[in-house]
Design a protein around this motif. Sequence first.
Motif, PDB file in Angstrom:
ATOM      1  N   UNK A   1       0.822  -1.213   0.000  1.00  0.00           N
ATOM      2  CA  UNK A   1       0.000   0.000   0.000  1.00  0.00           C
ATOM      3  C   UNK A   1       0.855   1.262   0.000  1.00  0.00           C
ATOM      4  N   UNK A   2       1.989   1.223   0.698  1.00  0.00           N
ATOM      5  CA  UNK A   2       2.832   2.409   0.816  1.00  0.00           C
ATOM      6  C   UNK A   2       3.735   2.619  -0.401  1.00  0.00           C
ATOM      7  N   UNK A   3       3.989   1.561  -1.156  1.00  0.00           N
ATOM      8  CA  UNK A   3       4.898   1.677  -2.304  1.00  0.00           C
ATOM      9  C   UNK A   3       4.293   2.606  -3.353  1.00  0.00           C
ATOM     10  N   UNK A   4       5.059   3.625  -3.766  1.00  0.00           N
ATOM     11  CA  UNK A   4       4.553   4.569  -4.756  1.00  0.00           C
ATOM     12  C   UNK A   4       5.510   4.756  -5.928  1.00  0.00           C
ATOM     13  N   UNK A   5       6.575   3.943  -5.989  1.00  0.00           N
ATOM     14  CA  UNK A   5       7.507   4.047  -7.100  1.00  0.00           C
ATOM     15  C   UNK A   5       7.089   3.149  -8.260  1.00  0.00           C
ATOM     16  N   UNK A   6       7.824   3.264  -9.352  1.00  0.00           N
ATOM     17  CA  UNK A   6       7.580   2.356 -10.480  1.00  0.00           C
ATOM     18  C   UNK A   6       7.956   0.925 -10.095  1.00  0.00           C
ATOM     19  N   UNK A   7       9.003   0.829  -9.284  1.00  0.00           N
ATOM     20  CA  UNK A   7       9.468  -0.466  -8.787  1.00  0.00           C
ATOM     21  C   UNK A   7       9.598  -0.391  -7.277  1.00  0.00           C
ATOM     22  N   UNK A   8       9.530  -1.549  -6.653  1.00  0.00           N
ATOM     23  CA  UNK A   8       9.677  -1.659  -5.209  1.00  0.00           C
ATOM     24  C   UNK A   8      10.822  -2.606  -4.901  1.00  0.00           C
ATOM     25  N   UNK A   9      11.741  -2.146  -4.058  1.00  0.00           N
ATOM     26  CA  UNK A   9      12.906  -2.931  -3.681  1.00  0.00           C
ATOM     27  C   UNK A   9      12.717  -3.436  -2.257  1.00  0.00           C
ATOM     28  N   UNK A  10      12.897  -4.732  -2.054  1.00  0.00           N
ATOM     29  CA  UNK A  10      12.882  -5.323  -0.721  1.00  0.00           C
ATOM     30  C   UNK A  10      14.288  -5.797  -0.384  1.00  0.00           C
ATOM     31  N   UNK A  11      14.764  -5.413   0.815  1.00  0.00           N
ATOM     32  CA  UNK A  11      16.006  -6.007   1.314  1.00  0.00           C
ATOM     33  C   UNK A  11      15.640  -6.800   2.554  1.00  0.00           C
ATOM     34  N   UNK A  12      15.633  -8.125   2.407  1.00  0.00           N
ATOM     35  CA  UNK A  12      15.053  -9.011   3.411  1.00  0.00           C
ATOM     36  C   UNK A  12      16.120  -9.617   4.308  1.00  0.00           C
ATOM     37  N   UNK A  13      16.979  -8.759   4.838  1.00  0.00           N
ATOM     38  CA  UNK A  13      18.030  -9.258   5.712  1.00  0.00           C
ATOM     39  C   UNK A  13      18.439  -8.163   6.679  1.00  0.00           C
ATOM     40  N   UNK A  14      18.887  -8.567   7.869  1.00  0.00           N
ATOM     41  CA  UNK A  14      19.263  -7.587   8.882  1.00  0.00           C
ATOM     42  C   UNK A  14      20.677  -7.061   8.690  1.00  0.00           C
ATOM     43  N   UNK A  15      21.521  -7.779   7.972  1.00  0.00           N
ATOM     44  CA  UNK A  15      22.906  -7.356   7.797  1.00  0.00           C
ATOM     45  C   UNK A  15      23.002  -6.286   6.716  1.00  0.00           C
ATOM     46  N   UNK A  16      24.140  -5.588   6.678  1.00  0.00           N
ATOM     47  CA  UNK A  16      24.308  -4.456   5.776  1.00  0.00           C
ATOM     48  C   UNK A  16      24.395  -4.903   4.321  1.00  0.00           C
ATOM     49  N   UNK A  17      23.839  -4.062   3.466  1.00  0.00           N
ATOM     50  CA  UNK A  17      23.867  -4.273   2.016  1.00  0.00           C
ATOM     51  C   UNK A  17      24.928  -3.381   1.402  1.00  0.00           C
ATOM     52  N   UNK A  18      25.698  -3.944   0.472  1.00  0.00           N
ATOM     53  CA  UNK A  18      26.663  -3.167  -0.306  1.00  0.00           C
ATOM     54  C   UNK A  18      26.341  -3.356  -1.780  1.00  0.00           C
ATOM     55  N   UNK A  19      25.930  -2.286  -2.455  1.00  0.00           N
ATOM     56  CA  UNK A  19      25.508  -2.365  -3.841  1.00  0.00           C
ATOM     57  C   UNK A  19      26.690  -2.239  -4.792  1.00  0.00           C
ATOM     58  N   UNK A  20      26.633  -2.970  -5.891  1.00  0.00           N
ATOM     59  CA  UNK A  20      27.602  -2.792  -6.952  1.00  0.00           C
ATOM     60  C   UNK A  20      27.340  -1.502  -7.711  1.00  0.00           C
ATOM     61  N   UNK A  21      28.286  -1.098  -8.521  1.00  0.00           N
ATOM     62  CA  UNK A  21      28.183   0.143  -9.283  1.00  0.00           C
ATOM     63  C   UNK A  21      26.985   0.068 -10.236  1.00  0.00           C
ATOM     64  N   UNK A  22      26.074   1.048 -10.109  1.00  0.00           N
ATOM     65  CA  UNK A  22      24.880   1.143 -10.958  1.00  0.00           C
ATOM     66  C   UNK A  22      24.002  -0.118 -10.872  1.00  0.00           C
ATOM     67  N   UNK A  23      24.037  -0.787  -9.723  1.00  0.00           N
ATOM     68  CA  UNK A  23      23.318  -2.067  -9.592  1.00  0.00           C
ATOM     69  C   UNK A  23      21.814  -1.894  -9.750  1.00  0.00           C
ATOM     70  N   UNK A  24      21.242  -0.878  -9.095  1.00  0.00           N
ATOM     71  CA  UNK A  24      19.792  -0.709  -9.181  1.00  0.00           C
ATOM     72  C   UNK A  24      19.374  -0.301 -10.590  1.00  0.00           C
ATOM     73  N   UNK A  25      20.187   0.518 -11.246  1.00  0.00           N
ATOM     74  CA  UNK A  25      19.894   0.856 -12.641  1.00  0.00           C
ATOM     75  C   UNK A  25      19.861  -0.398 -13.509  1.00  0.00           C
ATOM     76  N   UNK A  26      20.798  -1.291 -13.258  1.00  0.00           N
ATOM     77  CA  UNK A  26      20.851  -2.524 -14.048  1.00  0.00           C
ATOM     78  C   UNK A  26      19.611  -3.373 -13.800  1.00  0.00           C
ATOM     79  N   UNK A  27      19.176  -3.448 -12.559  1.00  0.00           N
ATOM     80  CA  UNK A  27      17.989  -4.238 -12.256  1.00  0.00           C
ATOM     81  C   UNK A  27      16.751  -3.650 -12.932  1.00  0.00           C
ATOM     82  N   UNK A  28      16.652  -2.336 -12.922  1.00  0.00           N
ATOM     83  CA  UNK A  28      15.525  -1.698 -13.596  1.00  0.00           C
ATOM     84  C   UNK A  28      15.579  -1.961 -15.097  1.00  0.00           C
ATOM     85  N   UNK A  29      16.762  -1.828 -15.690  1.00  0.00           N
ATOM     86  CA  UNK A  29      16.894  -2.034 -17.132  1.00  0.00           C
ATOM     87  C   UNK A  29      16.458  -3.441 -17.537  1.00  0.00           C
TER      88      UNK A  29
END
Length: 491
Positions: A68-96
């Motif tokens: 209900x709260x998601x208002x973007x074109x895409x919704x990202x879930x990070x389902x873990x308590x530990x820290x996330x480290x993204x690769x370069x342009x990772x989210x752009x690649x996932x969207x593409x």
Amino acid sequence: MTTKRISCFVLYANQAQAEKTVSELRASGAAGEIWLVTSGGTLPPLPGCRTLTADGFCGSEAVRQMARQADGDYTLFYLKETALSLGLFALERMVRVAEDSGAAMVYADRCQMKDGRHIPAPVIDYQAGSLRDDFDFGPLWMVRTSLLKEAAARLTPGYHYAAFYDLRLKLSQLGPLVHINEYLYTEAEEDTRTSGERLFDYVDPRNRARQVEMEQACTEHLKAVGAYLAPQFEEVDFDAEDFDTEATVIIPVRNRVRTIGDAIRSVLGQRASFPFNLIVVDNHSTDGTTEAIDRFAGDPRLLHLVPEREDLGIGGCWNLAAAHPRCGRFCVQLDSDDLYADEHTLEKMVGAFREQRCAMVVGTYRLTDFGLNTLPPGIIDHREWTPDNGRNNALRVNGLGAPRAFFTPLLRKLRLPDTCYGEDYAVGLAVSRRYRIGRVYDVVYLCRRWEGNSDANLDVARTNQNNLYKDRLRTWELQARIVKNRYPATD
């Protein structure tokens, strides 16, 4: 930079780890609004983030709140308590990839940080038969928001554990779940157990409530895609053929000099009200196993087969034994590492065929170490199997249990795939499509875990290979059941 807006939901259970993840998402330039999902408590708010308090992160209402709260074109879930480290342009690649493929959801390979090292942790492609609830997508999911809202609206209410499983099943009904086989992020790994130690998580009796929910979600999905089978079974005629022997134990073996003698004694010590024998298929052992088998040559109940072919897997060895003229009416499994629990195992397993009018019987086993001391989770009885719905739930779990026994004429017709993994599961699925599978809930089998087990400590590549194969078996079976339901007159 992607022009698509991404709503992000991060599991918030540790302030320091969440701060690192939020920083990564902000630095990516692709994230929109960031929500921290918490079960409440004393964790402080983080600047620039919104907080969503949910009673159980994997519950139905929590997932619906996020949708209900998601208002973007895409919704990202990070389902873990530990820290996330993204690769370069990772989210752009996932969207593409999501845009190009029309995916309902995308997920990617990742690395895991273990002892200060980046360890590759690739995942596998999702397919129609990827129905097991422990399918590894990794903790980072990107979902098309319009389809997230549609799937979330159809979620079964009241789940405490199965909502994300239910969500991805319903997403798979709306569009493809696409694997990006590129390493796009790094996570810290907390579960450092070997593959052999993780193998029995899904049958741990402590997880019973979770398993009930997962079964319900899977059954609903099978109904939605036309693969559900009602509890209507074909009957078997046990006396249509004559057999000199009522039961045959089959042991395929290669290079198990340390255990094969114990296994053979376990069989020959059985007390049964019917004639039985033992076929050991010695698949060209080189370590003294052949000689160890020959020490029992004085017992006429033992048939020692060495295949003429040198290309047989475990399934092929089983097919060879089942086709032998000395094979009995029912054939019963014993792995060369394992033992029967006592001298009454054969009597109980064979008796179940006629008592339950079934074409296959699966027993109950106890996990032990090499010295027969019980290992957790202890007794594995697969009580998630019910007479009415077991054949459907079999498409969700990764195995049916042990020991397994088959009505020989049917096994000769179906045959096991000639593999060294999943061959018994494949034929069990095929049997359950038409016939009853019976259960023995007494402990009749001791499954010994030791360093020599073939699945004791598999690397990621081998684990993925095994999981991909079983998913493929489920895909074929799912397709067969859809056809069976669609064209019952030609089945």
